[in-house]
Design a protein around this motif. Structure first.
Motif, PDB file in Angstrom:
ATOM      1  N   LEU A 106      -7.152   1.781   1.369  1.00  0.00           N
ATOM      2  CA  LEU A 106      -6.886   0.381   1.063  1.00  0.00           C
ATOM      3  C   LEU A 106      -6.471  -0.394   2.321  1.00  0.00           C
ATOM      4  CD1 LEU A 106      -4.909   0.478  -2.313  1.00  0.00           C
ATOM      5  CD2 LEU A 106      -7.167  -0.489  -1.919  1.00  0.00           C
ATOM      6  N   GLY A 166      -2.714   5.801   1.738  1.00  0.00           N
ATOM      7  CA  GLY A 166      -3.152   4.437   1.492  1.00  0.00           C
ATOM      8  C   GLY A 166      -4.214   3.946   2.444  1.00  0.00           C
ATOM      9  N   VAL A 195       0.842  -1.203   0.000  1.00  0.00           N
ATOM     10  CA  VAL A 195       0.000   0.000   0.000  1.00  0.00           C
ATOM     11  C   VAL A 195       0.877   1.252   0.000  1.00  0.00           C
ATOM     12  CG1 VAL A 195      -1.683   1.333   1.331  1.00  0.00           C
ATOM     13  CG2 VAL A 195      -1.963  -1.137   1.102  1.00  0.00           C
ATOM     14  N   VAL A 216     -11.779  -4.236  -4.050  1.00  0.00           N
ATOM     15  CA  VAL A 216     -11.865  -4.144  -2.586  1.00  0.00           C
ATOM     16  C   VAL A 216     -13.267  -3.717  -2.168  1.00  0.00           C
ATOM     17  CG1 VAL A 216     -10.996  -2.954  -0.534  1.00  0.00           C
ATOM     18  CG2 VAL A 216      -9.406  -3.679  -2.306  1.00  0.00           C
ATOM     19  N   TYR A 240     -16.895   2.609   3.178  1.00  0.00           N
ATOM     20  CA  TYR A 240     -15.833   2.126   2.288  1.00  0.00           C
ATOM     21  C   TYR A 240     -16.391   1.579   0.987  1.00  0.00           C
ATOM     22  CZ  TYR A 240     -11.671   2.853   5.042  1.00  0.00           C
ATOM     23  OH  TYR A 240     -10.626   3.445   5.682  1.00  0.00           O
ATOM     24  N   LEU A 298     -15.147   3.658  -2.213  1.00  0.00           N
ATOM     25  CA  LEU A 298     -14.248   2.946  -3.123  1.00  0.00           C
ATOM     26  C   LEU A 298     -14.890   2.731  -4.483  1.00  0.00           C
ATOM     27  CD1 LEU A 298     -12.622   0.256  -0.795  1.00  0.00           C
ATOM     28  CD2 LEU A 298     -11.654   2.409  -1.579  1.00  0.00           C
ATOM     29  N   LEU A 335      -9.340  -0.781  -6.373  1.00  0.00           N
ATOM     30  CA  LEU A 335     -10.313  -0.128  -5.498  1.00  0.00           C
ATOM     31  C   LEU A 335     -11.698  -0.750  -5.670  1.00  0.00           C
ATOM     32  CD1 LEU A 335      -9.414   3.679  -5.804  1.00  0.00           C
ATOM     33  CD2 LEU A 335      -8.685   2.056  -4.077  1.00  0.00           C
TER      34      LEU A 335
END
Length: 359
Positions: free
Chosen positions: A38, A35, A24, A282, A118, A122, A279
């Motif tokens: 992530l 980062g 990261v 994730v 998130y 993301l 991204l």
């Protein structure tokens, strides 16, 4: 090999955390963004409770931001006046974010809120980055040069209380950086991120700062936001685990140095598309884990004080007995590591230059 985190009360594999934080960090160095967006999800996937992942990644971002900001300070690529105006808004936003965090933690929904935040952030950022990077790649293949308007005005540019920022050579409303800082601070408090992926585009496209001043000023702002987030999480919830912070900071700082070196040699257009895809992946993984995966209640790790080593026992007692000073110590510890990393890098850089000149 697993290590017990005395504050988060979970076992983790230090090699996994060091490797992930280094990866990261490389991405952060390559693209000039923090980062946290992530690393925090990765910590959650590794079994660290979301509330602890957010707090400790904020402490990690503080160390890496201090390291990067010190480097830019030595290069004189910082706009302190603009940075401080953003910090004013960031302080207000962070306070509102912590209040929101406390509310959802009180009703037992904070893990869901963090996962949803998130998932959406993301997905949105990843999609925008992917569209932009694919567009740049397509233009490069066709050798297209499209002229864009130099000045696009939004409602935020019509705000009163205009003032001069000599370093950036701007005449801007003081409310512009304050409002941007407010949004960044609010998001940072809830998600444990520095907010650079929002702050950097805002400084370029809305405030219209010179590009060379943006990274350093962004890191300068992130220091203050991360300090507030780290201290409030530590004091209010006792969620900073110095054992975890050490692993995160060591991996991140090494990764950032590598990423910055690679960024000087590699064209980042294609890599930006890969980061955007990462991204999105994730974000999808968080969505699956939150809504579709079958969750099995895990047993609480019962580790007695007699089983803890001296360092772990010290951290645990320090956090419980003196939360105020523990929070301050966490901040000073991160700042020390960040400044040390910056000066070590400068030392080796100067040494390499001297050896090159002699040869």
């Amino acid at each position: 090999m697993e290590v017990f985190l005395p504050i988060a009360q979970v076992f983790v594999n230090p090699i996994e955390i060091l490797m992930l934080s280094a990866i990261v960090g490389v991405l952060s160095g390559l693209f000039g963004v923090g980062g946290g967006f992530l690393m925090t999800p990765f910590l959650i996937f590794l079994g660290v409770p979301p509330a602890y992942a957010v707090a400790n990644e904020a402490n990690n971002i503080l160390a890496t931001s201090v390291s990067g900001s010190t480097t830019h300070y030595l290069k004189n690529t910082l706009d302190y006046k603009m940075g401080l105006m953003i910090v004013v808004g960031g302080t207000i936003g962070t306070s509102l974010g912590i209040y929101t965090f406390s509310y959802f933690k009180g009703i037992g929904k904070i893990d869901t809120v963090i996962s949803l935040a998130y998932m959406y952030i993301l997905a949105i950022i990843g999609t925008l980055m992917l569209v932009e990077s694919l567009g740049e790649i397509d233009k490069a293949k066709k050798n297209l040069l499209i002229k864009k308007k130099l000045h696009v005005h939004y409602w935020i540019h019509g705000l009163p209380l205009r003032m001069r920022f000599p370093k950036s050579k701007l005449y801007e409303s003081a409310f512009t950086p304050i409002i941007i800082g407010l949004m960044v601070g609010f998001i940072a408090a809830i998600m444990g991120i520095g907010g650079a992926f929002i702050l950097v585009p805002a400084m370029i496209y809305i405030i219209k700062m010179p590009t060379k001043l943006v990274p350093g000023t962004s890191l300068f702002v992130t220091i203050f936001v991360s300090v507030i987030v780290t201290f409030l999480h530590s004091f209010n919830y006792g969620s900073i685990d110095l054992l975890l912070v050490v692993m995160l900071v060591v991996g991140s700082i090494v990764g950032v140095q590598i990423g910055q070196k690679l960024g000087e040699k590699i064209d980042s257009s294609g890599l930006r598309a890969l980061l955007a895809i990462l991204l999105l992946v994730v974000g999808i993984a968080i969505a699956y884990d939150s809504f579709f995966a079958e969750h099995v209640e895990s047993e609480i790790n019962m580790v007695s004080d007699a089983d803890l080593n001296f360092f772990s026992l010290f951290i645990q007692q320090f956090s419980i007995e003196m939360p105020f000073f523990y929070g301050l110590f966490s901040i000073m510890f991160a700042i020390f590591l960040g400044v040390s990393a910056a000066f070590i890098r400068r030392f080796f850089s100067n040494l390499r230059k001297k050896l090159f000149l002699k040869s």
